[in-house]
Enzyme design. Structure first.
Site, PDB file in Angstrom:
ATOM      1  N   PRO A   9     -16.078 -42.615  -8.821  1.00 12.01           N
ATOM      2  CA  PRO A   9     -17.431 -42.107  -9.087  1.00 12.01           C
ATOM      3  C   PRO A   9     -18.099 -41.467  -7.871  1.00 12.01           C
ATOM      4  CG  PRO A   9     -17.415 -44.510  -8.983  1.00 12.01           C
ATOM      5  CD  PRO A   9     -15.983 -44.063  -9.010  1.00 12.01           C
ATOM      6  N   ASN A  10     -18.820 -40.406  -8.161  1.00 10.00           N
ATOM      7  CA  ASN A  10     -19.640 -39.658  -7.194  1.00 10.00           C
ATOM      8  C   ASN A  10     -18.825 -38.819  -6.214  1.00 10.00           C
ATOM      9  OD1 ASN A  10     -22.245 -40.642  -8.113  1.00 10.00           O
ATOM     10  ND2 ASN A  10     -21.573 -42.626  -7.312  1.00 10.00           N
ATOM     11  N   ARG A  17     -23.417 -34.797  -1.474  1.00  8.66           N
ATOM     12  CA  ARG A  17     -23.893 -36.155  -1.197  1.00  8.66           C
ATOM     13  C   ARG A  17     -23.715 -36.538   0.279  1.00  8.66           C
ATOM     14  NH1 ARG A  17     -19.294 -40.637  -2.915  1.00  8.66           N
ATOM     15  NH2 ARG A  17     -21.003 -42.101  -2.521  1.00  8.66           N
ATOM     16  N   TYR A  22     -19.977 -38.260   4.487  1.00  8.57           N
ATOM     17  CA  TYR A  22     -18.763 -37.775   3.816  1.00  8.57           C
ATOM     18  C   TYR A  22     -18.351 -36.353   4.225  1.00  8.57           C
ATOM     19  CZ  TYR A  22     -19.691 -41.904   1.021  1.00  8.57           C
ATOM     20  OH  TYR A  22     -19.921 -43.199   0.632  1.00  8.57           O
ATOM     21  N   ASN A  73      -8.907 -42.978  -4.441  1.00  7.71           N
ATOM     22  CA  ASN A  73     -10.157 -43.404  -3.817  1.00  7.71           C
ATOM     23  C   ASN A  73     -11.031 -43.939  -4.951  1.00  7.71           C
ATOM     24  OD1 ASN A  73     -12.591 -43.793  -2.602  1.00  7.71           O
ATOM     25  ND2 ASN A  73     -12.647 -41.827  -1.531  1.00  7.71           N
ATOM     26  N   ALA A  76     -17.054 -46.417  -5.235  1.00  9.71           N
ATOM     27  CA  ALA A  76     -17.839 -47.656  -5.360  1.00  9.71           C
ATOM     28  C   ALA A  76     -17.115 -48.733  -6.165  1.00  9.71           C
ATOM     29  CB  ALA A  76     -19.190 -47.345  -5.998  1.00  9.71           C
ATOM     30  N   HIS A  79     -15.355 -51.854  -4.629  1.00  7.26           N
ATOM     31  CA  HIS A  79     -16.072 -53.071  -4.261  1.00  7.26           C
ATOM     32  C   HIS A  79     -16.403 -53.962  -5.459  1.00  7.26           C
ATOM     33  CE1 HIS A  79     -16.331 -50.598  -0.741  1.00  7.26           C
ATOM     34  NE2 HIS A  79     -17.130 -49.740  -1.347  1.00  7.26           N
ATOM     35  N   ASP A  86      -6.377 -54.622 -11.468  1.00  8.26           N
ATOM     36  CA  ASP A  86      -5.367 -55.097 -12.420  1.00  8.26           C
ATOM     37  C   ASP A  86      -4.503 -53.959 -12.945  1.00  8.26           C
ATOM     38  OD1 ASP A  86      -6.191 -57.687 -12.113  1.00  8.26           O
ATOM     39  OD2 ASP A  86      -7.239 -57.834 -14.039  1.00  8.26           O
ATOM     40  N   GLU A  97      -4.752 -46.506  -1.052  1.00  7.82           N
ATOM     41  CA  GLU A  97      -6.200 -46.402  -1.265  1.00  7.82           C
ATOM     42  C   GLU A  97      -6.808 -45.675  -0.069  1.00  7.82           C
ATOM     43  OE1 GLU A  97      -8.389 -49.704  -2.960  1.00  7.82           O
ATOM     44  OE2 GLU A  97      -9.903 -49.528  -1.381  1.00  7.82           O
ATOM     45  N   HIS A  99     -10.353 -44.146   1.792  1.00 11.22           N
ATOM     46  CA  HIS A  99     -11.813 -44.033   1.896  1.00 11.22           C
ATOM     47  C   HIS A  99     -12.125 -43.006   2.963  1.00 11.22           C
ATOM     48  CE1 HIS A  99     -12.547 -47.348  -0.765  1.00 11.22           C
ATOM     49  NE2 HIS A  99     -11.597 -48.009  -0.125  1.00 11.22           N
ATOM     50  N   ILE A 100     -13.001 -42.106   2.632  1.00  3.84           N
ATOM     51  CA  ILE A 100     -13.381 -41.045   3.573  1.00  3.84           C
ATOM     52  C   ILE A 100     -14.110 -41.667   4.766  1.00  3.84           C
ATOM     53  CG2 ILE A 100     -14.823 -38.975   3.831  1.00  3.84           C
ATOM     54  CD1 ILE A 100     -14.325 -38.542   0.742  1.00  3.84           C
ATOM     55  N   SER A 101     -15.033 -42.561   4.484  1.00  5.46           N
ATOM     56  CA  SER A 101     -15.776 -43.242   5.550  1.00  5.46           C
ATOM     57  C   SER A 101     -15.041 -44.522   5.945  1.00  5.46           C
ATOM     58  CB  SER A 101     -17.192 -43.581   5.054  1.00  5.46           C
ATOM     59  OG  SER A 101     -17.126 -44.488   3.969  1.00  5.46           O
ATOM     60  N   ARG A 106     -19.747 -50.063   7.671  1.00  6.10           N
ATOM     61  CA  ARG A 106     -20.899 -49.783   6.816  1.00  6.10           C
ATOM     62  C   ARG A 106     -21.548 -51.072   6.298  1.00  6.10           C
ATOM     63  NH1 ARG A 106     -19.709 -45.059   2.803  1.00  6.10           N
ATOM     64  NH2 ARG A 106     -21.999 -45.146   2.752  1.00  6.10           N
ATOM     65  N   ARG A 110     -19.867 -53.043   1.290  1.00  5.49           N
ATOM     66  CA  ARG A 110     -18.741 -52.093   1.259  1.00  5.49           C
ATOM     67  C   ARG A 110     -17.539 -52.622   2.040  1.00  5.49           C
ATOM     68  NH1 ARG A 110     -21.007 -47.260  -0.670  1.00  5.49           N
ATOM     69  NH2 ARG A 110     -23.194 -47.132  -0.082  1.00  5.49           N
TER      70      ARG A 110
HETATM   71  C1  DQA Z   1     -16.020 -44.335  -0.343  1.00 10.49           C
HETATM   72  C2  DQA Z   1     -16.738 -45.562   0.208  1.00 10.49           C
HETATM   73  C3  DQA Z   1     -17.438 -46.319  -0.911  1.00 10.49           C
HETATM   74  O1  DQA Z   1     -18.114 -47.450  -0.391  1.00 10.49           O
HETATM   75  C4  DQA Z   1     -18.449 -45.437  -1.606  1.00 10.49           C
HETATM   76  O2  DQA Z   1     -19.037 -46.113  -2.697  1.00 10.49           O
HETATM   77  C5  DQA Z   1     -17.885 -44.121  -2.017  1.00 10.49           C
HETATM   78  C6  DQA Z   1     -16.930 -43.442  -1.151  1.00 10.49           C
HETATM   79  C7  DQA Z   1     -15.389 -43.477   0.773  1.00 10.49           C
HETATM   80  O3  DQA Z   1     -14.563 -42.635   0.431  1.00 10.49           O
HETATM   81  O4  DQA Z   1     -15.750 -43.620   1.949  1.00 10.49           O
HETATM   82  O5  DQA Z   1     -18.302 -43.559  -3.020  1.00 10.49           O
HETATM   83  O6  DQA Z   1     -14.938 -44.776  -1.161  1.00 10.49           O
END
Ligand code: DQA
Length: 159
Positions: A9-10, A17, A22, A73, A76, A79, A86, A97, A99-101, A106, A110
């Protein structure tokens, strides 16, 4: 070799964003760069993004017998989602997996990834380049699996 790239998501909002976290690249640009890197290595990528947990679970399930590995990725949902964890465990495919950040730098909420426990490995904090790192790791893991399966087959043929 075929790899599914699954975005949570997002992430469709990348480039808009929280650019200080990011960066300025859009998801399309990230995917375009990744596609070029994959093509150079003879790897086929299938891209999927959803804001819905169930759709991500469905997509992971569809990976079974269809792709050799998963680059994900979960955003959210990392978490919160036992269902995505599963699903990753259920298909039992190598997965990375991303994560950009750097999630460990953080907010407290997270700093725990539920889904990471089902991944082969995690890349966090290298910006969109993390997808490249994840792809390279997956290519290596999948190649090793394929080589060991082939060696097993050859041994069985000899026996
Ligand atoms: C994220 C980190 C997550 O905590 C956050 O909710 C995201 C992006 C990252 O790529 O850093 O949407 O997965």
């Amino acid at each position: 070799m075929k790899i599914a790239v699954i975005q949570g998501p997002n992430l469709n909002m990348l480039g808009i964003r929280e650019q200080h976290i990011y960066g300025p690249m859009t998801l399309e640009q990230v995917h375009e760069q990744l596609k070029n890197a994959a093509q150079q290595n003879g790897v086929e990528l299938e891209f999927f993004q959803s804001n819905l947990e169930g759709e991500i679970v469905d997509r992971i399930q569809e990976c079974l017998g269809e792709v050799d590995g998963i680059l994900i990725n979960p955003a959210a949902f990392s978490h919160t989602s036992i269902a995505i964890r599963d699903a990753l465990s259920a298909v039992s495919l190598p997965s990375v997996e991303v994560h950009i950040s750097n999630i460990y730098k953080r907010e407290d909420f997270r700093q725990k990834s539920i889904t990471a426990g089902a991944a082969t490995g995690v890349v966090t904090g290298f910006g969109p380049f993390g997808y490249h790192m994840g792809l390279i790791a997956l290519m290596q893991i999948v190649s090793e699996i394929q080589a060991s399966l082939q060696a097993q087959e050859e041994q069985q043929e000899e026996a």
